[in-house]
Design an enzyme around this catalytic site. Sequence first.
Site, PDB file in Angstrom:
ATOM      1  N   GLU A  51       0.789  -1.341  -0.251  1.00 12.80           N
ATOM      2  CA  GLU A  51      -0.364   0.213   0.169  1.00 12.80           C
ATOM      3  C   GLU A  51       1.254   1.100  -0.129  1.00 12.80           C
ATOM      4  O   GLU A  51       1.656   1.370   0.498  1.00 12.80           O
ATOM      5  CB  GLU A  51      -0.837  -0.553   1.167  1.00 12.80           C
ATOM      6  CG  GLU A  51      -2.096   0.364   1.370  1.00 12.80           C
ATOM      7  CD  GLU A  51      -3.138  -0.111  -0.029  1.00 12.80           C
ATOM      8  OE1 GLU A  51      -2.959   0.539  -1.236  1.00 12.80           O
ATOM      9  OE2 GLU A  51      -3.463  -1.680   0.281  1.00 12.80           O
ATOM     10  N   GLY A  57     -16.568   5.845  -3.082  1.00 11.81           N
ATOM     11  CA  GLY A  57     -15.617   5.974  -1.944  1.00 11.81           C
ATOM     12  C   GLY A  57     -15.177   5.574  -0.844  1.00 11.81           C
ATOM     13  O   GLY A  57     -14.942   5.723  -0.037  1.00 11.81           O
ATOM     14  N   SER A  58     -15.956   4.073  -1.732  1.00 14.58           N
ATOM     15  CA  SER A  58     -15.508   2.497  -0.292  1.00 14.58           C
ATOM     16  C   SER A  58     -13.818   2.398  -0.195  1.00 14.58           C
ATOM     17  O   SER A  58     -13.383   1.481   0.360  1.00 14.58           O
ATOM     18  CB  SER A  58     -16.523   1.532  -0.554  1.00 14.58           C
ATOM     19  OG  SER A  58     -15.918   0.914  -0.861  1.00 14.58           O
ATOM     20  N   LEU A 101     -12.242   0.557  -3.189  1.00 12.82           N
ATOM     21  CA  LEU A 101     -12.815  -0.895  -4.179  1.00 12.82           C
ATOM     22  C   LEU A 101     -12.744  -0.687  -5.323  1.00 12.82           C
ATOM     23  O   LEU A 101     -12.844  -1.246  -6.080  1.00 12.82           O
ATOM     24  CB  LEU A 101     -13.827  -1.743  -3.309  1.00 12.82           C
ATOM     25  CG  LEU A 101     -13.841  -2.131  -2.166  1.00 12.82           C
ATOM     26  CD1 LEU A 101     -15.236  -3.204  -1.777  1.00 12.82           C
ATOM     27  CD2 LEU A 101     -12.763  -2.838  -1.715  1.00 12.82           C
ATOM     28  N   SER A 154     -14.474   1.791  -7.183  1.00  8.63           N
ATOM     29  CA  SER A 154     -15.382   2.241  -8.429  1.00  8.63           C
ATOM     30  C   SER A 154     -14.790   3.054  -8.919  1.00  8.63           C
ATOM     31  O   SER A 154     -15.647   3.137 -10.419  1.00  8.63           O
ATOM     32  CB  SER A 154     -16.724   2.363  -7.496  1.00  8.63           C
ATOM     33  OG  SER A 154     -15.948   3.399  -6.274  1.00  8.63           O
ATOM     34  N   GLU A 182      -7.570  10.253 -14.644  1.00 10.78           N
ATOM     35  CA  GLU A 182      -7.368  10.260 -13.747  1.00 10.78           C
ATOM     36  C   GLU A 182      -6.495  11.449 -12.956  1.00 10.78           C
ATOM     37  O   GLU A 182      -6.552  12.133 -12.495  1.00 10.78           O
ATOM     38  CB  GLU A 182      -6.841   8.687 -12.437  1.00 10.78           C
ATOM     39  CG  GLU A 182      -7.313   9.080 -10.428  1.00 10.78           C
ATOM     40  CD  GLU A 182      -8.678   8.664 -10.342  1.00 10.78           C
ATOM     41  OE1 GLU A 182      -9.228   8.522 -11.408  1.00 10.78           O
ATOM     42  OE2 GLU A 182      -9.021   9.184  -9.526  1.00 10.78           O
ATOM     43  N   ASP A 239      -4.846   0.301  -9.043  1.00  9.33           N
ATOM     44  CA  ASP A 239      -6.241   0.021  -9.297  1.00  9.33           C
ATOM     45  C   ASP A 239      -6.285   0.136 -10.889  1.00  9.33           C
ATOM     46  O   ASP A 239      -6.915  -1.247 -11.124  1.00  9.33           O
ATOM     47  CB  ASP A 239      -6.644   1.584  -8.864  1.00  9.33           C
ATOM     48  CG  ASP A 239      -6.597   1.969  -7.348  1.00  9.33           C
ATOM     49  OD1 ASP A 239      -5.722   1.216  -6.650  1.00  9.33           O
ATOM     50  OD2 ASP A 239      -6.807   2.986  -6.701  1.00  9.33           O
ATOM     51  N   TYR A 271      -4.331  12.364   0.349  1.00 10.89           N
ATOM     52  CA  TYR A 271      -3.104  11.624  -0.496  1.00 10.89           C
ATOM     53  C   TYR A 271      -1.779  12.160  -1.130  1.00 10.89           C
ATOM     54  O   TYR A 271      -0.537  11.742  -1.380  1.00 10.89           O
ATOM     55  CB  TYR A 271      -4.091  10.808  -1.450  1.00 10.89           C
ATOM     56  CG  TYR A 271      -3.453  10.041  -2.333  1.00 10.89           C
ATOM     57  CD1 TYR A 271      -3.422   8.519  -2.280  1.00 10.89           C
ATOM     58  CD2 TYR A 271      -2.973  10.783  -3.546  1.00 10.89           C
ATOM     59  CE1 TYR A 271      -3.288   7.353  -2.704  1.00 10.89           C
ATOM     60  CE2 TYR A 271      -2.365   9.434  -4.996  1.00 10.89           C
ATOM     61  CZ  TYR A 271      -2.637   7.789  -4.219  1.00 10.89           C
ATOM     62  OH  TYR A 271      -1.739   7.210  -5.432  1.00 10.89           O
TER      63      TYR A 271
END
Length: 388
Positions: free
Chosen positions: A33, A124-125, A127, A129, A162, A174, A224
């Site tokens: 991570e 927004g979790s 994972l 999206s 992005e 991702d 971030y």
Amino acid sequence: MIQKCREVFEQKFGAGGEIHGYFSPGRVNLIGEHTDYNGGHVFPCALTIGTYGVARKRADRKLRLYSMNFEQTGVVETSLDALKPGAETLWTRYVKGVIWAFAKKGKQIETGFDFLCLGTIPNGSGLSSSASLEVLTGTILKDLYGFEESMVDVALYSQMAENLYVGVNCGIMDQFAIAMGKKEHAIFLDTATLSYTYAPVKLDGAKIVIGNTNKKRGLGDSKYNERRKECETALKEIGRVKPASSLGSLSEAEFEEVQNAIADPIRRKRARHAVTENQRTIQAVEALSQGDLAAFGRLMDASHISLRDDYEVTGIELDTLVEAAWKQPGVIGARMTGAGFGGCTVSIVRDENVESFLRQVGDIYREKIGYDADFYVVEIGDGPRVLF
Ligand code: GLA
């Protein structure tokens, strides 16, 4: 699911013509991570939950976009001539961003399309999206307009969307994990070179359980970009005493030798996380290949501690979920996953303990945080595909 999408598509945009259906997964990162923008390794996998899409080419330059997850927003209508980076906040920026990135790469489309999507990943979790929607768009562009980009290119263009269109300075993990997903495998990716291998994830007798803190986070308004900056500055400082192409290129011993070149102790901790997390990821993949799930789990736990103490991207919600998970019987490993600051945790839990895990961890979380966490027992799925 996709048939329902098609019905709603026809209600919104009319029947007839060549209508196509698609699916693009979400992802969970097992370990590695905040290493992907530090030239380190990551170990994510695609999920069987994701984003369904239905699309049909138009004869003009219009784009008409509708999400069943944002019904109140309605159909968003725009034109291929109106794609402007940084200009909007709606979900549609992920779709438009990818069309824009393809065009920047010389893959212009001459006519627009009607588009509907339905995501089964909680927004927004953590994972992914948004990356799922981006890679879905890339898959649609390839299929509808006959572009022959590889799926690695689709991942790169999605990341470009992005970074430059949406304005979030994310790494490649991702989009790559989604575009290159493979059932029952995780992807061991070296982000410095984009070389990768698939590692079978055989959890004989155990499951991957995601815990959603239900604390919403958006990368844009999180810290971030600040963490990225801290790592870049630390690398520059190290560069004054030892040439290093990235933090991920350093072993822990090499880092020990040069760490004092980093003036600020907080920045030193950030860099230490990037270095140690990369090493943990390499070790974890090795442990998994030897069938040593216990060692894999211990490295997951150590990853969380480093993200909590050195990188400081966890927070009370993620820490509560993970620390409650660690106390449960049958838990092989547990950590936060994704960017942090809210979002999700990932735990590996023995089959026979899953039920009590969900109850106990859920109770501890509600008691301490004051609202519910959600849990999903997930499966590792394939990458994007054309459904019809
Ligand atoms: C987000 C970013 C990824 C990666 C993770 C942290 O998911 O999109 O590129 O940096 O955070 O590992």
